[in-house]
Design a protein around this motif. Sequence first.
Motif, PDB file in Angstrom:
ATOM      1  N   ILE A   1      28.808  57.191 -11.303  1.00  0.00           N
ATOM      2  CA  ILE A   1      28.285  56.237 -10.377  1.00  0.00           C
ATOM      3  C   ILE A   1      28.187  56.625  -8.639  1.00  0.00           C
ATOM      4  CG2 ILE A   1      30.300  54.243  -9.152  1.00  0.00           C
ATOM      5  CD1 ILE A   1      29.185  53.955 -12.007  1.00  0.00           C
TER       6      ILE A   1
ATOM      7  N   ARG B   1      36.291  51.808 -10.935  1.00  0.00           N
ATOM      8  CA  ARG B   1      37.439  52.894 -10.845  1.00  0.00           C
ATOM      9  C   ARG B   1      38.642  53.418 -10.495  1.00  0.00           C
ATOM     10  NH1 ARG B   1      34.471  58.179 -10.307  1.00  0.00           N
ATOM     11  NH2 ARG B   1      35.291  59.801  -8.993  1.00  0.00           N
TER      12      ARG B   1
ATOM     13  N   ASP C   1      35.042  56.075 -13.289  1.00  0.00           N
ATOM     14  CA  ASP C   1      34.044  55.310 -13.521  1.00  0.00           C
ATOM     15  C   ASP C   1      34.386  54.737 -15.003  1.00  0.00           C
ATOM     16  OD1 ASP C   1      32.415  56.605 -11.048  1.00  0.00           O
ATOM     17  OD2 ASP C   1      33.461  55.471 -10.520  1.00  0.00           O
TER      18      ASP C   1
ATOM     19  N   THR D   1      33.342  48.553  -8.232  1.00  0.00           N
ATOM     20  CA  THR D   1      32.935  48.925  -7.476  1.00  0.00           C
ATOM     21  C   THR D   1      31.514  47.908  -7.590  1.00  0.00           C
ATOM     22  OG1 THR D   1      32.291  50.368  -8.759  1.00  0.00           O
ATOM     23  CG2 THR D   1      33.755  50.746  -7.183  1.00  0.00           C
TER      24      THR D   1
ATOM     25  N   VAL E   1      33.113  54.375  -2.927  1.00  0.00           N
ATOM     26  CA  VAL E   1      33.430  55.226  -4.444  1.00  0.00           C
ATOM     27  C   VAL E   1      32.798  56.675  -4.572  1.00  0.00           C
ATOM     28  CG1 VAL E   1      31.778  55.221  -6.151  1.00  0.00           C
ATOM     29  CG2 VAL E   1      31.692  53.585  -5.115  1.00  0.00           C
TER      30      VAL E   1
ATOM     31  N   THR F   1      32.086  60.677 -15.402  1.00  0.00           N
ATOM     32  CA  THR F   1      33.547  60.206 -15.757  1.00  0.00           C
ATOM     33  C   THR F   1      33.598  61.596 -17.670  1.00  0.00           C
ATOM     34  OG1 THR F   1      32.594  58.297 -17.331  1.00  0.00           O
ATOM     35  CG2 THR F   1      32.974  58.409 -14.802  1.00  0.00           C
TER      36      THR F   1
END
Length: 273
Positions: free
Chosen positions: A21, A182, A189, A223, A262, A271
């Motif tokens: 992200i 998030r 994320d 987000t 973010v 992630t």
Amino acid sequence: MAISVSSRALRAAFFACGLLIGGLAWFGPAAAAGTLLSPGTAVLIKKSTQPFGQPTAMLLDGGLHEKWQNLQRRLDDEMVQLALCEGDREGCVSPAALRFLAIIDAAKLREGRARLGEINRAINLAVRPMSDLAQYGQLDVWASPLTTLTRGGDCEDYAIAKFVALRQAGIAPDDLRIVIMRDTVRGEDHAVAAARLDGHWLTLDNRRMAMVEDSDIRNYRPTFVIDQHSVMRYTDAPVLTAASRNPEAPVVISALAAPGPVAPANQAPTTTD
């Protein structure tokens, strides 16, 4: 035996998501994975209609918008294939299409929350958890449902498959979303499908069989949210608590606004779920 299969599938799915992200790269073209993209022009929309009741701005162009539009073109092609298979199941040459149609058929036999739960459970069990990097050698590849059922996928692929299956099962487009959140504890994320039932948004998550209402989710910051036609950015969304929901407060943002907190501008976190 069913409990054992379900448990293994969920444990594996928990580690399958590989969203990127930071800098809005999650929505970028596959060839540019890991780069920073402009969010595009944004305009204010009324936030009270969206999951989590937080303010959002619609993105009218840029990498995020293009990513969703490109996926929708592939979805249009799959809808043709599904229609052909539905009309002639014996002649259908796609095992994935037949599996997807079976999931939709089973959901149509149920009503209300049970219909949503049927699709959440069935997709969770039908998809083999697999990261984009392992499959494609790239980050952040968005797959269509039949590709996901054939090859496996990560959290956004589960969410896309549920989004499409819910629509095909009769849920109105206005009541369906894909939400990117998030995890503020892990710094990761995650993507889920969301469906509105009786005025409440339920999240359909590849990490669990039970559906959770948006107001009951903690330690996540929404987000981005996607509907049938649009990609929207949540603006200045706080960590979710019951007291944070205020659907009446107005929000005005610049058309050139940054994507929000973010990640730092020079960092693109990956992630591990």
